[in-house]
Scaffold this active site. Structure first.
Site, mmCIF file in Angstrom:
data_model
loop_
_atom_site.group_PDB
_atom_site.id
_atom_site.type_symbol
_atom_site.label_atom_id
_atom_site.label_comp_id
_atom_site.label_asym_id
_atom_site.label_seq_id
_atom_site.Cartn_x
_atom_site.Cartn_y
_atom_site.Cartn_z
ATOM 1 N N ASP A 8 -8.974 8.570 5.615
ATOM 2 C CA ASP A 8 -7.599 8.827 5.174
ATOM 3 C C ASP A 8 -6.540 8.609 6.275
ATOM 4 O O ASP A 8 -6.538 9.328 7.283
ATOM 5 C CB ASP A 8 -7.457 10.273 4.678
ATOM 6 N N GLU A 39 -4.638 7.616 0.954
ATOM 7 C CA GLU A 39 -4.022 8.609 0.047
ATOM 8 C C GLU A 39 -2.983 9.497 0.703
ATOM 9 O O GLU A 39 -2.207 10.141 0.007
ATOM 10 C CB GLU A 39 -5.104 9.477 -0.616
ATOM 11 N N ASN A 40 -2.956 9.552 2.055
ATOM 12 C CA ASN A 40 -1.965 10.391 2.738
ATOM 13 C C ASN A 40 -1.037 9.564 3.624
ATOM 14 O O ASN A 40 -0.424 10.079 4.556
ATOM 15 C CB ASN A 40 -2.661 11.442 3.623
ATOM 16 N N ASN A 67 -7.150 12.501 -4.500
ATOM 17 C CA ASN A 67 -6.380 13.487 -5.262
ATOM 18 C C ASN A 67 -4.876 13.358 -5.032
ATOM 19 O O ASN A 67 -4.087 13.889 -5.807
ATOM 20 C CB ASN A 67 -6.850 14.913 -4.932
ATOM 21 N N HIS A 68 -4.466 12.646 -3.966
ATOM 22 C CA HIS A 68 -3.030 12.440 -3.720
ATOM 23 C C HIS A 68 -2.501 11.122 -4.284
ATOM 24 O O HIS A 68 -1.388 10.706 -3.955
ATOM 25 C CB HIS A 68 -2.737 12.506 -2.217
ATOM 26 N N HIS A 153 -14.427 10.518 -2.741
ATOM 27 C CA HIS A 153 -13.368 11.408 -2.284
ATOM 28 C C HIS A 153 -13.670 12.807 -2.816
ATOM 29 O O HIS A 153 -13.431 13.106 -3.979
ATOM 30 C CB HIS A 153 -12.024 10.881 -2.811
ATOM 31 N N HIS A 178 -11.565 12.675 2.275
ATOM 32 C CA HIS A 178 -10.831 13.854 1.795
ATOM 33 C C HIS A 178 -10.835 15.017 2.772
ATOM 34 O O HIS A 178 -9.832 15.710 2.869
ATOM 35 C CB HIS A 178 -11.336 14.330 0.418
ATOM 36 N N HIS A 180 -11.047 14.918 6.054
ATOM 37 C CA HIS A 180 -10.268 14.538 7.244
ATOM 38 C C HIS A 180 -10.948 14.853 8.572
ATOM 39 O O HIS A 180 -10.311 14.742 9.613
ATOM 40 C CB HIS A 180 -8.874 15.188 7.229
#
Ligand SMILES: [Fe+2]
Ligand SMILES: [Fe+2]
Length: 273
Positions: A8, A39-40, A67-68, A153, A178, A180
């Site tokens: 991520d 995603e981030n 999820n983001h 994820h 996910h 991190h």
């Protein structure tokens, strides 16, 4: 083939680390395919079209989400015209975008990239195991795809390990995202699938999961609403996994963790020189 997966990207620190280092790594390691979870990447929350293009231009062949995925509303629209951007495959039918795609790489290979989300301690989506089975059966390794990369994820290590073994022998790489934080369990499973429970993040590790420490700590101390979480702004570290596959079977022969930057003990695939 030589594959690189990076975890991520969190905020500008993560983006800058990827943009500054990836072109050189592609060259030095003669990479055939690079996949990065993004995603981030937009201020810690989701991705936008300009940032997605930036990551692809830096040398990624595909970008995965989680999820983001929809934190930036424009993603619901531009994902339809960006076949290299993948959201979890087990969202309900009718969700914009796609969760798997056979990607043509710069090196002339065809790589099936799948993004799937776990269900333990996360939003309950459709069955992730059945969803990846459908994609892999439609595009089998060594027959249709030169390599298959699955980004799982998920929060729970059990669900990620189960997915690794479930796909063992049918995918080149199953890698978690996910959480991190990189895990130290990168290996080739019995059937020839490379596996790592979490790839870690690309971002500033002087943080809580890439976000500024003070507000993260405060939320644990005081259960009151506060300012929006912002990404930490220090220099970013790259984290992920490097995999070499057999050209005939598409399965993994060698794996190495990749950690490059100021925060973690540095490591890289020494077998690539
Ligand atoms: Fe993330
Ligand atoms: Fe996530």
């Amino acid at each position: 083939m030589r594959l690189l997966f990076l975890g991520d990207i969190v905020g500008r620190s993560g983006r800058n680390a990827v943009i500054e280092r990836l072109p050189g790594l592609r060259e030095r390691w003669s990479l055939d395919c690079v996949v990065i979870n993004g995603e981030n990447s937009a201020g810690g929350f989701g991705i936008n079209e300009a940032i997605c293009d930036e990551i692809l231009n830096a040398g990624a062949d595909a970008v995965t989400l989680g999820n983001h995925s929809w934190d930036q509303r424009e993603t619901l629209v531009f994902i339809e015209r960006q076949p290299r951007l993948l959201r979890p495959v087990n969202y309900p039918p009718g969700t914009p975008g796609r969760g798997a795609n056979l990607i043509d790489t710069r090196s002339g290979h065809r790589v099936l990239v799948i993004n799937v989300m776990g269900r333990l301690y996360m939003d309950p989506l459709d069955d992730p195991f059945a969803a990846v089975d459908r994609e892999v059966e439609a595009c089998p390794l060594a027959q249709v795809a030169d390599a298959i990369i699955v980004d799982v994820h998920a929060e729970a290590t059990s669900e990620k390990e189960a997915m690794g073994h479930h796909l063992d022998g049918r995918a080149s790489l199953v890698v978690g995202t996910h959480t991190h934080v990189p895990t130290a369990d990168h290996r080739v499973l019995q059937g020839g699938t490379a596996y790592m429970t979490d790839a870690g993040m690309c971002g500033d590790y002087d943080s809580v999961l890439g976000m500024q420490k003070d507000e993260s700590i405060r939320r644990f101390l005081q259960k009151t609403p506060g300012p929006r979480m912002e990404p930490a702004t220090g220099e970013g570290t790259l984290s992920g996994i490097a995999v070499e596959t057999d050209d005939r079977t598409g399965l993994a022969v060698r794996v190495a963790a990749v950690r490059l930057g100021p925060h973690l003990e540095e490591t890289w695939p020494r077998f690539w020189g």
